[in-house]
Write an enzyme that holds these catalytic residues in place. Structure first.
Site, PDB file in Angstrom:
ATOM      1  N   ASP A 133       0.863  -1.172   0.000  1.00  0.00           N
ATOM      2  CA  ASP A 133       0.000   0.000   0.000  1.00  0.00           C
ATOM      3  C   ASP A 133       0.912   1.238   0.000  1.00  0.00           C
ATOM      4  O   ASP A 133       2.139   1.136   0.081  1.00  0.00           O
ATOM      5  CB  ASP A 133      -0.923  -0.014   1.220  1.00  0.00           C
TER       6      ASP A 133
ATOM      7  N   GLU B 122     -10.550   6.321   4.431  1.00  0.00           N
ATOM      8  CA  GLU B 122      -9.565   5.676   5.297  1.00  0.00           C
ATOM      9  C   GLU B 122      -9.689   6.143   6.753  1.00  0.00           C
ATOM     10  O   GLU B 122     -10.779   6.331   7.266  1.00  0.00           O
ATOM     11  CB  GLU B 122      -8.154   5.865   4.724  1.00  0.00           C
TER      12      GLU B 122
END
Length: 627
Positions: free
Chosen positions: A311, A516
């Site tokens: 990521d 997020e």
């Protein structure tokens, strides 16, 4: 005649020599010969590559720092656009294509001419791009229970990604969200691993239907109208303690494999090209450093043959203080089995560090070769060596009417009707199109950004009408009888509501956009101003509340006042799909993809738990018939 034969013989010999030379060159450069099997081409190319060229392939940088010279000098394997990283505001498909090709020319000018791959977070359509079709977020698609619809959305998304010259989508998210306090819960199709598994059908849309005779685990990409997909975030990201983003998932191995892994089993069977590693930990061990799960299980047991990618700055976060011991982080990530590293702004340090680790024999060349072989395999499957340059073949697909109609269909099927009057004889929905005067209220009624949510134009999303689409208010206006008067007031007071003699009201409220960790919430309440709006309207006239949210919210205090209550999730750019169902052109069919709690004190609570006591259980959803 004799005089003529000499030059003819000479010409014949010349052509024979040229043909032989061409054949020899093709044989010599096997990696460029499309008639040869992929494995032979990969083997030939890797024999020619230096250590530095191999390590360059393992790096992925953001377009904001990329230049053709950097691509050439470092042999960078991939570029990405992070959320909101665009060529310019309101960039056209042609702007994107020109940018991608500019970078690609840099890659092709390297010694071996290895093309780069370009990735983007197309998580609900090509959502970074102005005027793209924005589909409902995954939680809404989970409510449809329609894998075939999701496959079609994948195919449409692939076309819109290709419209911008890009060939790699960081989707789908196959997280199983077990706690709605998690800010990424809307990226999860369901709390139920079986629903998540079914929705991996989107991979067949993004990449193409894998042929029956394909080897399991080998990436498959079915043509120039398809893109490489990415199953993420491996593994357990939806099960963290208290739903805190990037936190620790505490669960035994059986639980991990039975709840959080099924989406990956299915994705690999469908030929997914890449897998992205989660920021989170499993029982205290960071996934980005987890050799057992990445190398032994994913690559070994599941026989995954695509590449594993970090990521965003994922290896930096292996240490408690990010980037505090970078050499250790690089070593741990590479040894865990990660192949490509999303190091958006830091390629020089990464390449230098990894090169030194290899030279000093801390990392064996076999590990580097495994990574590069996997990266090249995906590039060959994409056809990049034959067709490295983007073209304008698919430009008309971006935001096309056909895709908007598909998104509108998805909105209709995603809506979940949770309350419709006090009983079946007292149903409020569908609403009559013909009425003297109706009120539309709420912060989300006429705001495209609010109804799209995060990962829209920018990373966090933003309120306002910042791309093309139809707001819910515009959808209502188009749906009602021409003689019906609509009054829109975002936050009406009681006096206004009482004084205008409205037939009924539609109140559209919900969460502001987020993505997020910035969406992590410990209270999950409707914003205070929206609560006042519900009270001011619904205490005085018949009302339908449409909730726009990435997850269930606390609604118990308001249900008694509300005549009808609809969970619309984050529907995307086609708000007319909401009106289609409110007014009965289509019936309500959506089913809850996750448990709706009574209070946050019950969380985490998922179907099958002891003492399961929801407000509405998984799978709940009232139905109506079209009128």
């Amino acid at each position: 005649m004799a005089r003529v034969s000499v030059p003819l013989v000479g010409l014949f010999l010349l052509f024979s020599f040229l043909a032989f030379t061409a054949q020899a060159r093709t044989e010599h450069m096997k990696y460029k010969d499309p008639s040869l099997p992929t494995n032979i081409r990969i083997r030939d190319l890797m024999k020619r590559m230096t250590v530095e060229e191999k390590i360059g392939q393992m790096a992925q940088i953001d377009r904001a720092v990329a230049t053709p010279k950097i691509m050439r000098d470092y042999g960078i394997g991939s570029i990405l656009s992070g959320g909101g990283s665009v060529p310019r505001p309101k960039a056209t498909p042609q702007d994107w294509i020109k940018m991608v090709n500019n970078f690609q020319n840099g890659s092709l000018s390297t010694r071996l001419g290895i093309p780069m791959i370009y990735g983007i977070d197309a998580v609900h359509g090509q959502n970074n791009v102005y005027k793209a079709t924005i589909f409902p977020h995954n939680i809404g698609l989970g409510a449809t229970r329609d894998p075939e619809l999701v496959r079609r959305i994948g195919a449409a998304t692939a076309l819109e990604v290709r419209a911008t010259g890009i060939n790699y989508a960081f989707a789908p998210c196959v997280a199983v969200c077990r706690d709605p306090r998690w800010g990424r819960c809307y990226e999860s199709y369901s709390e139920d691993p079986e629903i998540v598994r079914e929705m991996t059908e989107i991979i067949n849309g993004l990449q193409g239907e894998i042929p029956q005779n394909s080897r399991k685990g080998v990436p498959y990409i079915g043509g120039k109208d398809k893109v490489a997909a990415c199953a993420k975030h491996f593994v357990g990201d939806g099960g963290t303690t208290n739903g805190i983003n990037e936190n620790n998932t505490v669960i035994d191995r059986h639980g991990l494999l039975s709840i959080h892994m099924p989406g990956y089993y299915e994705s690999i069977i469908k030929g997914v090209s890449t897998v992205m590693v989660s920021y989170s930990s499993w029982n205290g061990e960071k996934m980005h450093a987890h050799h057992d799960l990445i190398t032994n299980f994913l690559k070994g047991t599941l026989r995954f043959r695509g590449f594993v990618i970090t990521d965003w700055e994922g290896i930096d976060k292996i240490t408690a203080t990010p980037h505090s011991n970078y050499t250790y982080s690089v070593l741990a990530g590479v040894q865990a089995g990660i192949d490509m590293f999303m190091i958006p702004f830091n390629h020089t340090e990464f390449i230098h560090t990894l090169t030194k680790l290899v030279r000093d024999k801390f990392i064996p060349m076999s590990r580097i070769d495994d990574a590069v072989r996997r990266i090249l395999r995906v590039k060959y499957k994409l056809g990049l060596f034959e067709n490295p340059m983007a073209d304008e073949s698919f430009v008309a697909e971006l935001g096309s009417q056909a895709h908007r109609e598909l998104a509108r269909e998805a909105v209709r099927k995603s809506l979940v009707l949770l309350k419709n009057g006090e009983n079946a004889d007292d149903a409020v929905l569908p609403l009559p199109k013909k009425a003297s005067r109706i009120l539309v209220a709420g912060s989300h009624a006429n705001d495209l950004g609010n109804q799209c949510g995060g990962w829209t134009i920018s990373w966090q999303g933003l309120s306002g009408n910042h791309t093309a689409g139809t707001t819910i208010l515009e959808g209502i206006s188009a749906a009602v009888d021409p003689d019906t008067k609509i009054a829109f007031k975002e936050n009406p007071d009681m006096d206004f509501v009482k004084s205008k003699n409205f037939s009924y009201a539609i109140v559209v409220v919900g969460e502001p956009p987020y993505a997020e960790g910035q969406g992590d919430s410990m209270n999950l309440t409707i914003p205070e101003q929206s609560q006042y709006t519900i009270y001011n309207v619904c205490a005085n006239i018949k009302c339908v509340v449409v909730l726009i949210s990435g997850r269930p919210l606390e609604v118990m205090p308001h249900l008694d006042q509300v005549d009808a209550f609809v969970a619309a999730w984050l529907p995307g750019s086609e708000g007319q799909g909401v009106a289609d169902v409110l007014f009965g052109d289509y019936g309500f069919t959506g089913k809850l993809p996750r448990t709706w709690f009574k209070t946050v004190d019950q969380l985490p609570m998922n179907v099958g738990d002891p003492h399961y006591d929801p407000l509405y259980p998984l799978g709940y959803g009232l139905t109506t018939k079209p009128v």
